[in-house]
Design an enzyme around this catalytic site. Structure first.
Site, short mmCIF file in Angstrom:
data_model
loop_
_atom_site.label_atom_id
_atom_site.label_comp_id
_atom_site.label_asym_id
_atom_site.label_seq_id
_atom_site.Cartn_x
_atom_site.Cartn_y
_atom_site.Cartn_z
N ASN A 103 0.82 -1.20 0.00
CA ASN A 103 0.00 0.00 0.00
C ASN A 103 0.86 1.26 0.00
O ASN A 103 1.91 1.32 0.64
CB ASN A 103 -0.94 0.01 1.21
CG ASN A 103 -1.88 -1.17 1.20
OD1 ASN A 103 -2.08 -1.83 0.16
ND2 ASN A 103 -2.43 -1.50 2.36
N HIS A 120 6.02 -0.58 -2.54
CA HIS A 120 5.52 0.05 -3.77
C HIS A 120 5.55 1.56 -3.70
O HIS A 120 4.93 2.24 -4.53
CB HIS A 120 4.08 -0.42 -4.05
CG HIS A 120 4.02 -1.84 -4.54
ND1 HIS A 120 2.83 -2.53 -4.65
CD2 HIS A 120 4.99 -2.71 -4.92
CE1 HIS A 120 3.08 -3.76 -5.11
NE2 HIS A 120 4.39 -3.89 -5.27
N LEU A 213 -10.65 -11.02 2.76
CA LEU A 213 -12.13 -11.02 2.71
C LEU A 213 -12.63 -12.35 2.17
O LEU A 213 -13.61 -12.92 2.64
CB LEU A 213 -12.61 -9.88 1.81
CG LEU A 213 -14.12 -9.60 1.80
CD1 LEU A 213 -14.58 -9.21 3.19
CD2 LEU A 213 -14.46 -8.51 0.80
N GLU A 214 -11.90 -12.86 1.14
CA GLU A 214 -12.26 -14.19 0.62
C GLU A 214 -10.98 -14.95 0.30
O GLU A 214 -9.92 -14.34 0.13
CB GLU A 214 -13.12 -14.06 -0.64
CG GLU A 214 -12.44 -13.34 -1.77
CD GLU A 214 -13.35 -12.32 -2.47
OE1 GLU A 214 -14.54 -12.24 -2.14
OE2 GLU A 214 -12.82 -11.57 -3.31
N1 APR Z 1 -10.52 -7.14 4.66
C1 APR Z 1 -9.67 -8.06 4.14
N2 APR Z 1 -9.48 -8.23 2.80
C2 APR Z 1 -10.19 -7.43 1.99
C3 APR Z 1 -11.10 -6.44 2.45
C4 APR Z 1 -11.24 -6.32 3.86
N3 APR Z 1 -12.07 -5.41 4.42
N4 APR Z 1 -11.66 -5.81 1.37
C5 APR Z 1 -11.10 -6.38 0.28
N5 APR Z 1 -10.24 -7.36 0.64
C6 APR Z 1 -9.42 -8.20 -0.23
C7 APR Z 1 -10.03 -8.55 -1.55
O1 APR Z 1 -10.80 -9.75 -1.45
C8 APR Z 1 -8.79 -8.75 -2.43
O2 APR Z 1 -8.36 -10.12 -2.38
O3 APR Z 1 -8.26 -7.45 -0.52
C9 APR Z 1 -7.72 -7.88 -1.77
C10 APR Z 1 -7.36 -6.65 -2.57
O4 APR Z 1 -6.76 -7.08 -3.76
P1 APR Z 1 -6.28 -5.99 -4.83
O5 APR Z 1 -7.38 -5.01 -5.05
O6 APR Z 1 -5.71 -6.74 -5.98
O7 APR Z 1 -5.12 -5.18 -4.08
P2 APR Z 1 -3.62 -5.63 -3.86
O8 APR Z 1 -3.53 -7.12 -3.73
O9 APR Z 1 -3.09 -4.83 -2.73
O10 APR Z 1 -2.89 -5.18 -5.22
C11 APR Z 1 -1.49 -5.34 -5.26
O11 APR Z 1 -1.49 -4.20 -7.39
O12 APR Z 1 -2.27 -2.48 -8.66
C12 APR Z 1 -1.20 -2.91 -7.93
O13 APR Z 1 0.43 -1.58 -6.90
C13 APR Z 1 -0.91 -1.98 -6.79
O14 APR Z 1 -0.13 -2.52 -4.57
C14 APR Z 1 -1.10 -2.85 -5.56
C15 APR Z 1 -0.90 -4.25 -6.10
#
Ligand code: APR
Length: 245
Positions: A103, A120, A213-214
């Site tokens: 993040n 990142h 979350l899942e």
């Molecule tokens: N609690 C726990 N998990 C959650 C919640 C919550 N309240 N809300 C959403 N999630 C989960 C979703 O199910 C999903 O699996 O968080 C995950 C978010 O995934 P992404 O949106 O892909 O985010 P992330 O994995 O951080 O992306 C990684 O991709 O775009 C690039 O640089 C960006 O750092 C980012 C990287």
């Protein structure tokens, strides 16, 4: 959650290290969009338009606007119970603990995490395109802004697709090589190389836990998958773990 905490405690022992990787999901309950959930940022914007060096070269003002919007929003949100639970875990484990985050928000920092690696980059920093110096930056970055050291243009201090994340030379591999337990929290596990860290720990016999979350595909690497909102599951898990430590 007691059963899960007992499994983590058993794997951790009295001297094991614990490394955490967080993703956008841990900030979702604070009101920051994730990337790949429905309605997420990559539903609203094309990565190729706003998050690559080529996009910045082709249309710097569109890229600056994308990060200026996200930076301005960051000032309106607060850390949540998930961020605070990780601060407590750091207090309990001290130098046995490392928090790696994908993040670019400052919610872990504001919650009080200190043993924190932003792999990142960070929204609240800007970097000179010429000399590479990164400085604190909490307002919009404009195309006219110049580096105080060398007068180069200023860009967001964010790792774009195709660029190398930070801390991969030493801090991240060292943390993963020496960890008895790994938490993957709020990440879809879609982005390389962040999505290889759990398997690095697993390959050395570490115990890997997904808190999301899942359930994600998990590449069969997770010994334990705890489903739910991190702001709810994480405080419960860490409170049970604290009772055992
Ligand atoms: N609690 C726990 N998990 C959650 C919640 C919550 N309240 N809300 C959403 N999630 C989960 C979703 O199910 C999903 O699996 O968080 C995950 C978010 O995934 P992404 O949106 O892909 O985010 P992330 O994995 O951080 O992306 C990684 O991709 O775009 C690039 O640089 C960006 O750092 C980012 C990287």
């Amino acid at each position: 959650m007691k059963n899960e905490a007992e499994k983590v405690f058993e794997a951790l022992g009295d001297s094991g290290r614990l490394t955490v990787l967080t993703g956008a999901g841990i900030s979702a309950e604070s009101g920051i969009s994730t990337f790949r959930d429905s309605g997420g940022l990559w539903d609203q914007y094309e990565i190729e338009d706003v998050a690559t060096p080529e996009a910045y070269a082709a249309n710097p003002s569109l890229v600056q606007d994308f990060y200026n919007m996200r930076r301005a929003h960051l000032g309106t949100v607060q850390p949540n119970a998930g961020h605070r639970a990780l601060v407590r875990l750091e207090e309990l484990l001290g130098d046995r603990f490392t928090l790696i985050t994908q993040n670019v928000d400052d919610l872990h920092d504001r919650a009080g995490s200190r043993r924190l690696l932003h792999m990142h980059g960070e929204l609240y920093k800007a970097r000179c395109v010429d000399c590479g110096v990164a400085v604190e930056w909490r307002t919009d970055i404009s195309l006219d802004d110049r580096c105080e050291s060398c007068s180069g243009s200023m860009r967001p201090h964010i790792v774009w697709f195709g660029e190398l994340p930070f801390y991969l030379e030493r801090e991240i591999p060292e943390a993963c090589a020496s960890s008895a337990v790994f938490f993957s929290i709020g990440t879809s596990g879609m982005v390389y190389p962040a999505n290889t860290l759990a398997s690095q720990v697993k390959a050395r016999g570490g115990f890997c836990v997904e808190i999301n979350l899942e359930k994600t595909a998990g590449q069969g690497v997770f010994d334990l998958q705890i489903e739910g909102q991190a702001g709810e599951t994480l405080p419960l898990l860490i409170a049970e773990l604290e009772a055992l430590l």
